[in-house]
Write an enzyme that holds these catalytic residues in place. Structure first.
Site, short mmCIF file in Angstrom:
data_model
loop_
_atom_site.label_atom_id
_atom_site.label_comp_id
_atom_site.label_asym_id
_atom_site.label_seq_id
_atom_site.Cartn_x
_atom_site.Cartn_y
_atom_site.Cartn_z
N TYR A 85 40.38 14.53 -20.60
CA TYR A 85 41.04 13.87 -19.91
C TYR A 85 41.69 14.70 -18.84
O TYR A 85 42.67 15.33 -19.18
CB TYR A 85 42.18 12.80 -20.46
CG TYR A 85 41.62 11.71 -21.40
CD1 TYR A 85 40.13 11.37 -21.17
CD2 TYR A 85 42.42 10.97 -22.15
CE1 TYR A 85 39.47 10.24 -22.02
CE2 TYR A 85 41.90 9.98 -23.00
CZ TYR A 85 40.41 9.80 -22.90
OH TYR A 85 39.86 8.69 -23.66
N SER A 110 40.04 0.18 -22.93
CA SER A 110 39.80 -0.76 -21.94
C SER A 110 39.87 -2.32 -22.31
O SER A 110 38.99 -2.98 -22.25
CB SER A 110 38.28 -0.63 -21.62
OG SER A 110 38.09 0.70 -20.89
N PRO A 111 40.98 -2.63 -23.09
CA PRO A 111 41.23 -4.03 -23.71
C PRO A 111 41.36 -4.93 -22.66
O PRO A 111 41.48 -6.13 -22.79
CB PRO A 111 42.51 -3.44 -24.43
CG PRO A 111 43.17 -2.47 -23.96
CD PRO A 111 42.17 -1.49 -23.32
N ALA A 143 39.55 -4.65 -19.73
CA ALA A 143 38.47 -4.51 -18.90
C ALA A 143 38.71 -3.51 -17.67
O ALA A 143 38.30 -3.79 -16.53
CB ALA A 143 37.44 -5.45 -18.53
N GLN A 144 39.40 -2.35 -17.72
CA GLN A 144 39.78 -1.56 -16.77
C GLN A 144 40.55 -2.32 -15.50
O GLN A 144 40.21 -2.25 -14.49
CB GLN A 144 38.62 -0.75 -16.32
CG GLN A 144 37.97 0.11 -17.21
CD GLN A 144 37.03 0.80 -16.94
OE1 GLN A 144 36.74 1.03 -15.89
NE2 GLN A 144 36.27 1.77 -18.02
#
Length: 372
Positions: free
Chosen positions: A106, A259-260, A262-263
């Site tokens: 990252y 991504s809970p 969805a971004q």
């Protein structure tokens, strides 16, 4: 370092109360007994990762965007974004979300990026200057094709610890399955555990077979596989469909959901007329967002009955699946405080299933990494 605490009588998330009960508190799943010998105290705000001794806040924070210039931040990292990320860290800690997930890749050194591990380490040190701070840190090993054997895992971990400025981390994960040499990587995780450099180990983006194989190999070393971190949200339920969620539950492995929301798509911020920019726009197109609207409308209606917004409803839906720790990415203090509103209440079983049914009508998202 995280204190070894766990929700009394409770597992990692689990909701529901009958509709005629008003809005009852979430029922808690029963944890398997820990393998660790350390005493485990009661703490309503923390849950244990799998059968490890590590306990984390029920909602964590993903640090993918911190320092990144390839996917997030409009290809630019500057002082304003740095201050916002630091504020997000502080707001998360203040709100009780003390579990932070980062990775060595990252914020790689491209296009002015800053390594996310280094930023997180700086934030922790700055916070400690104000007084004691109890955070749990997770990071990840990149299974790059030129890395071979167990030694590569230990070498990468030690470099991560240097960037973080920590003697050890609570959780170390294999970021994705390697093209080869995965057995050696797992042995490296066990070595790191035995050497006290990590308190728990996990994998990420592993399908059911790989997950079961990893669990079995680590078990032979007496090391519990604590987590499998995968993409999981109301509109991306592949872990339910490909056997990963069931395998996690069966093996006593915690599912960490990245991504809970969805971004950001499940926040309600984006519409067919206002789609996300950058790489996300290739997935969440105006056509997709048009199909999403009936679900978003119902999320908003349900949220209104609780005084909650779509982000909070979507995160709560995940915690209601049981054995799931969502880690949304916070780029600002406002986002972090927003996420905290997903805790302390629960959707009903009927609401959870209604949203799942509506979400089944939405097609078109596929992440092939989990099929590898």
């Amino acid at each position: 370092m995280a204190s070894l605490q766990v929700a009394a009588g409770g597992g990692v998330g689990s909701c529901f109360g009958p509709l005629d009960s008003g809005r009852r508190r979430a029922r808690r799943a029963v944890l398997r007994p820990p393998r660790a010998s350390a005493a485990v105290a009661e703490d309503q705000e923390k849950v244990r990762l799998g059968e490890s001794s590590v306990a984390v806040s029920k909602l964590g924070i993903g640090a993918w965007s911190w320092g990144d210039t390839t996917y997030w931040n409009d290809s630019e990292w500057d002082d304003r974004r740095l201050k916002e990320a630091k504020a997000a860290f502080d707001a998360s800690v203040d709100s009780g979300m003390t579990f932070f997930d980062t990775a060595e890749v990252y914020g790689t050194a491209l296009m002015g990026a800053v390594n996310s591990e280094s930023l997180l380490g700086d934030f922790i040190r700055e916070r400690k200057q104000q007084g004691p701070v109890d955070v749990t840190v997770a990071t990840k090993f990149a299974a790059l094709p030129w890395r071979f054997g167990r030694g590569s895992v230990l070498s990468a971990l030690k470099k991560s610890l240097e960037r973080l400025g920590l003697p050890s981390v609570e959780l170390y994960q294999l970021h994705w399955p390697g093209l080869w040499g995965n057995e050696g990587y797992l042995d490296g995780l066990a070595d790191a555990y035995d050497q006290g450099l990590v308190k728990a180990v996990g994998v990420s983006n592993y399908n059911e077979k790989r997950l079961r194989d990893a669990h079995a190999r680590l078990k032979k070393r007496g090391v519990p596989l604590a987590v499998n971190q995968v993409n999981y949200s109301l509109i991306y339920r592949t872990p339910e469909e490909n056997g990963v969620k069931a395998a996690c539950d069966d093996l006593g492995v915690t599912l960490i959901a990245y991504s809970p929301i969805a971004q950001g798509v499940l926040s309600g911020k984006y519409t067919p007329e206002n789609p996300p920019t950058g790489p996300r726009g290739n997935t969440y197109t105006p056509e997709f967002l048009t199909k999403l609207q009936p679900l978003m409308n119902r999320i908003k209606e349900i949220g209104a009955s609780y005084g909650k917004n779509p982000t909070q409803v979507s995160l709560n839906w995940l915690t209601c699946q049981g054995n799931v720790v969502p880690i949304p990415g916070a780029k600002s203090a406002g986002q972090a405080m927003d996420f905290a509103g997903a805790l302390g209440w629960s959707l009903t079983a009927d609401e959870v299933e209604e949203l799942r049914t509506l979400a089944r009508e939405i097609k078109g998202i596929k992440m092939p990494i989990e099929e590898s």
